[in-house]
Design an enzyme around this catalytic site. Structure first.
Site, PDB file in Angstrom:
ATOM      1  N   LYS A 126       0.826  -1.205   0.000  1.00 48.11           N
ATOM      2  CA  LYS A 126       0.000   0.000   0.000  1.00 48.11           C
ATOM      3  C   LYS A 126       0.866   1.264   0.000  1.00 48.11           C
ATOM      4  O   LYS A 126       0.626   2.219  -0.744  1.00 48.11           O
ATOM      5  CB  LYS A 126      -0.916  -0.025   1.222  1.00 48.11           C
ATOM      6  CG  LYS A 126      -1.620   1.265   1.530  1.00 48.11           C
ATOM      7  CD  LYS A 126      -2.554   1.633   0.386  1.00 48.11           C
ATOM      8  CE  LYS A 126      -3.004   3.057   0.477  1.00 48.11           C
ATOM      9  NZ  LYS A 126      -4.352   3.203   0.875  1.00 48.11           N
ATOM     10  N   CYS A 134      -3.428  10.523   2.046  1.00 48.24           N
ATOM     11  CA  CYS A 134      -2.723   9.287   1.676  1.00 48.24           C
ATOM     12  C   CYS A 134      -1.382   9.582   1.027  1.00 48.24           C
ATOM     13  O   CYS A 134      -0.329   9.300   1.594  1.00 48.24           O
ATOM     14  CB  CYS A 134      -3.579   8.484   0.711  1.00 48.24           C
ATOM     15  SG  CYS A 134      -5.245   8.259   1.318  1.00 48.24           S
TER      16      CYS A 134
HETATM   17  N1  SAJ Z   1      -2.377  15.033  -8.222  1.00 47.51           N
HETATM   18  C1  SAJ Z   1      -1.639  15.861  -9.037  1.00 47.51           C
HETATM   19  N2  SAJ Z   1      -1.355  15.431 -10.302  1.00 47.51           N
HETATM   20  C2  SAJ Z   1      -1.807  14.238 -10.802  1.00 47.51           C
HETATM   21  C3  SAJ Z   1      -2.550  13.394  -9.946  1.00 47.51           C
HETATM   22  C4  SAJ Z   1      -2.825  13.827  -8.659  1.00 47.51           C
HETATM   23  O1  SAJ Z   1      -1.218  16.947  -8.639  1.00 47.51           O
HETATM   24  O2  SAJ Z   1      -1.538  13.939 -11.964  1.00 47.51           O
HETATM   25  C5  SAJ Z   1      -2.657  15.458  -6.843  1.00 47.51           C
HETATM   26  C6  SAJ Z   1      -4.163  15.606  -6.548  1.00 47.51           C
HETATM   27  O3  SAJ Z   1      -4.630  16.850  -6.952  1.00 47.51           O
HETATM   28  C7  SAJ Z   1      -4.186  15.417  -5.058  1.00 47.51           C
HETATM   29  C8  SAJ Z   1      -3.079  14.403  -4.820  1.00 47.51           C
HETATM   30  O4  SAJ Z   1      -2.246  14.439  -5.964  1.00 47.51           O
HETATM   31  O5  SAJ Z   1      -3.859  16.611  -4.385  1.00 47.51           O
HETATM   32  C9  SAJ Z   1      -3.553  12.984  -4.622  1.00 47.51           C
HETATM   33  O6  SAJ Z   1      -4.618  12.692  -5.514  1.00 47.51           O
HETATM   34  P1  SAJ Z   1      -4.781  11.269  -6.223  1.00 47.51           P
HETATM   35  O7  SAJ Z   1      -6.001  11.334  -7.052  1.00 47.51           O
HETATM   36  O8  SAJ Z   1      -3.540  10.884  -6.916  1.00 47.51           O
HETATM   37  O9  SAJ Z   1      -4.899  10.236  -5.026  1.00 47.51           O
HETATM   38  P2  SAJ Z   1      -5.790  10.145  -3.695  1.00 47.51           P
HETATM   39  O10 SAJ Z   1      -4.988  10.677  -2.567  1.00 47.51           O
HETATM   40  O11 SAJ Z   1      -7.149  10.689  -3.895  1.00 47.51           O
HETATM   41  O12 SAJ Z   1      -5.924   8.549  -3.582  1.00 47.51           O
HETATM   42  C10 SAJ Z   1      -4.737   7.767  -3.551  1.00 47.51           C
HETATM   43  C11 SAJ Z   1      -4.888   6.616  -4.546  1.00 47.51           C
HETATM   44  N3  SAJ Z   1      -3.612   5.939  -4.719  1.00 47.51           N
HETATM   45  C12 SAJ Z   1      -3.082   5.710  -5.948  1.00 47.51           C
HETATM   46  O13 SAJ Z   1      -3.609   6.085  -6.975  1.00 47.51           O
HETATM   47  C13 SAJ Z   1      -1.804   4.947  -5.986  1.00 47.51           C
HETATM   48  C14 SAJ Z   1      -5.957   5.643  -4.061  1.00 47.51           C
HETATM   49  O14 SAJ Z   1      -6.025   4.502  -4.904  1.00 47.51           O
HETATM   50  C15 SAJ Z   1      -5.644   5.219  -2.618  1.00 47.51           C
HETATM   51  O15 SAJ Z   1      -6.629   4.320  -2.120  1.00 47.51           O
HETATM   52  C16 SAJ Z   1      -5.633   6.455  -1.766  1.00 47.51           C
HETATM   53  O16 SAJ Z   1      -4.567   7.297  -2.229  1.00 47.51           O
HETATM   54  C17 SAJ Z   1      -5.423   6.041  -0.333  1.00 47.51           C
HETATM   55  O17 SAJ Z   1      -6.405   6.024   0.420  1.00 47.51           O
HETATM   56  O18 SAJ Z   1      -4.305   5.677   0.024  1.00 47.51           O
END
Ligand code: SAJ
Length: 427
Positions: A221, A275
Site C-alpha cells: 500500500k 494518503c
Molecule cells: N495530483 C496531481 N497530479 C496528478 C494526480 C494527482 O497533482 O496527476 C494530486 C491531486 O490533486 C491530489 C493528490 O495528488 O492533491 C492525490 O490525488 P490522487 O487522485 O492521486 O490520489 P488520492 O490521494 O485521492 O488517492 C490515492 C490513490 N492511490 C493511488 O492512486 C496509488 C488511491 O487509490 C488510494 O486508495 C488512496 O490514495 C489512499 O487512500 O491511500
C-alpha cells in the site's frame, strides 16, 4: 444489547463491526451490508453516528448516500460509539503522521481497546488503515496483551484470534466503484487469517484477491502511493523548470506523452489528501538511509504550494488593494475533502503574506455558506460564489479543477491575471 437492534444477528452479535466511519470505513460498512451481512459501524464522533443512523453521509462521496440510506432502512446497518460483539472486526481509522513524520498508531490501539473485551476467540480482526510494516503484528500483540487468554496462531480453535491486513486502495470520488472493482491484497499473520480475510472480501469484491504476508501487504500500500507521489513530483518539478524557461508545461507534457512509453502526470499546486502526502513518509521512517528518491519527491511536492504563493504575490504587486479569486479548497477535483489540501495551505499563506488583499474563496461543493474551519475567521478571506469572485477579482487563481468551474465563461477571465495551477483552461 437487544437482539432486534439493527445490524445485529439474533445472537446479539454483528457479522461485521467496522471501527472508524470515515472515507473508507463507511463505504466498506455500506457495501458489506448491501451483501446482506449485519454490519455495525463504530465511531467516536456522535454526530457521525447520528448521521449514519439517519441514513445520511457526513461527507461528499458519489453514490455512498444511496447505499447507506438503503442499508439503514433495511436494518442491516447501524452505528454506535461503543464496539459491540462481532464475528469480524475491520479497523479503518486514521493513521496520520507525527511531527517526526513517523506514523501515529494511537487510533489503531484505541480501536483495539474497544475490540479486545468483546473477543471470545475465533474472530477475524482486519486492519485496513494504511500502516507501516509490522503494524498488523503489533496490533495482534496488543490484543494479546489485553487478552492473554487468547492466541494469534496454532490450531484454529476457539482461543485463536485471526489477524490480517487488507489495505484500502480506493480513489476518493470513485470509492463506490473501486471498492467493488479493484483487486485487493490480503496479508494475514497466519495462512488461516489470510484465508478468512480473503473469504470476507470475496463477498463484495469483483477484483482478484491476492494473498501474501502481513508486512508485504502493508508495504504494498505504501509503495503504491509513493509511486504516484514520485511521478507527480516529476510533473511538478517540470512545471517549475518550464516556468523559469518560459515554456508552457501543459503543451510540453501533452507532446511528450505522445511517446508510446511516456505518461507524465499533471502538475498541480501540490499534493494533498490523507494518503499520498502522508504514506511515503512511513517508508522513509522505516529505512531513512535508502529512501532518498521517495523523500525528495515528498519535498518537491511539499515545496509546490510555496511556488504558487510566490507567483500570486508577484501578480498582486500590480494592484494597490488586490482582490484575488481563489477557486477551490479541496485537495483535488469534485470532492469536498480539505485534508492536507495544498489549496488551503496557499489561501492561508496568501492571507498572512498579503493582509492588504481581499481573498474571495469559491468552494462550489459546499452547500453551506460557511467556509471550512481551516480558513474561516481569517479577516481578509471571504466565501463567495464562483462567478461573483471572478467578476470582482484582479487576479484569478484556479486551485482545484472542479467540473463546476467549467460554468465560468472564459470570456469573463479576459481582463484578469489568471494563474491556472491545474492547466484547467489549457485543455
Ligand atoms: N495530483 C496531481 N497530479 C496528478 C494526480 C494527482 O497533482 O496527476 C494530486 C491531486 O490533486 C491530489 C493528490 O495528488 O492533491 C492525490 O490525488 P490522487 O487522485 O492521486 O490520489 P488520492 O490521494 O485521492 O488517492 C490515492 C490513490 N492511490 C493511488 O492512486 C496509488 C488511491 O487509490 C488510494 O486508495 C488512496 O490514495 C489512499 O487512500 O491511500
Amino acid at each position: 444489547m437487544l437482539t432486534s437492534e439493527p445490524g445485529l444477528t439474533t445472537e446479539g452479535r454483528a457479522d461485521v463491526v467496522v471501527v472508524g466511519l470515515g472515507y473508507i470505513g463507511l463505504p466498506t460498512a455500506a457495501v458489506l451490508a448491501t451483501t446482506g451481512l449485519k454490519v455495525v459501524g463504530v465511531d467516536t464522533n456522535q454526530a457521525t453516528v447520528d448521521a449514519v443512523n439517519n441514513g445520511q453521509v457526513p461527507f461528499v462521496e458519489p453514490d455512498l448516500g444511496v447505499h447507506v440510506a438503503g442499508a439503514v432502512s433495511q436494518g442491516v446497518l447501524s452505528a454506535t460509539t461503543r464496539t459491540p460483539p462481532a464475528r469480524t472486526y475491520i479497523v479503518a481509522v486514521p493513521t496520520p503522521f507525527k511531527a517526526d513524520k513517523s506514523a501515529d498508531l494511537s487510533y489503531i490501539f484505541a480501536a483495539a481497546d474497544g475490540i479486545a473485551p468483546q473477543l471470545e476467540g475465533g474472530e477475524l480482526v482486519i486492519l485496513e488503515s494504511t500502516s507501516p510494516p509490522g503494524t498488523t503484528r503489533r496490533l495482534g500483540e496488543y490484543l494479546l496483551e489485553l487478552r492473554p487468554d487468547l492466541r494469534l496462531d496454532g490450531a484454529p480453535d476457539d482461543a485463536v484470534v485471526h489477524v490480517a491486513h487488507c489495505p484500502e486502495r480506493v480513489l476518493p470520488g470513485r470509492i463506490m466503484i473501486e471498492i467493488v472493482t479493484n483487486d485487493r491484497i490480503v496479508g494475514g499473520l497466519t495462512p488461516h487469517a489470510s484465508e478468512a480475510a480473503r473469504q470476507l472480501y470475496q463477498t463484495f469484491c469483483k477484483g482478484e484477491i491476492h494473498v501474501t504476508d502481513a508486512a508485504t501487504a502493508e508495504m504494498s500500500k505504501l509503495v503504491e502511493n509513493a509511486y504516484r507521489d514520485v511521478n507527480i513530483a516529476f510533473a511538478n518539478e517540470l512545471s517549475v523548470i518550464s516556468e523559469n524557461l518560459n515554456i508552457d508545461v501543459w503543451e510540453l507534457i501533452r507532446l511528450a506523452n505522445h511517446h508510446p512509453r511516456v505518461n507524465i502526470l499533471s502538475p498541480g499546486p501540490g499534493v494533498g489528501g490523507h494518503c499520498i502526502a502522508v504514506d511515503p513518509w512511513f517508508i522513509v521512517a522505516a529505512d531513512p538511509e535508502n529512501s532518498t528518491l521517495i523523500r525528495t519527491a515528498r519535498e518537491v511536492n511539499d515545496a509546490k504550494p510555496g511556488r504558487v504563493v510566490e507567483r500570486v504575490l508577484a501578480a498582486m504587486d500590480d494592484f494597490a488593494q488586490p482582490v484575488v479569486a481563489c477557486l477551490g479548497l479541496a485537495f483535488k477535483a469534485n470532492i469536498d475533502d480539505v485534508r492536507e489540501s495544498p489549496a488551503v495551505d496557499i489561501v492561508q499563506r496568501l492571507a498572512s503574506a498579503a493582509p492588504h488583499a481581499l481573498l474571495l474563496v469559491a468552494t462550489p461543493l459546499r452547500t453551506k455558506q460557511d467556509l471550512p474551519s481551516v480558513v474561516s475567521g481569517i479577516v481578509n478571506v471571504e466565501r463567495c460564489e464562483m462567478q461573483e469572485a471572478v467578476d470582482a477579482a484582479d487576479v484569478v487563481v484556479l486551485l482545484v479543477d472542479h467540473d463546476r468551474f467549467r460554468d465560468i465563461p472564459v470570456e469573463s477571465l479576459d481582463s484578469k491575471v489568471v494563474i491556472d495551477t491545474r492547466g484547467f483552461w489549457h485543455q
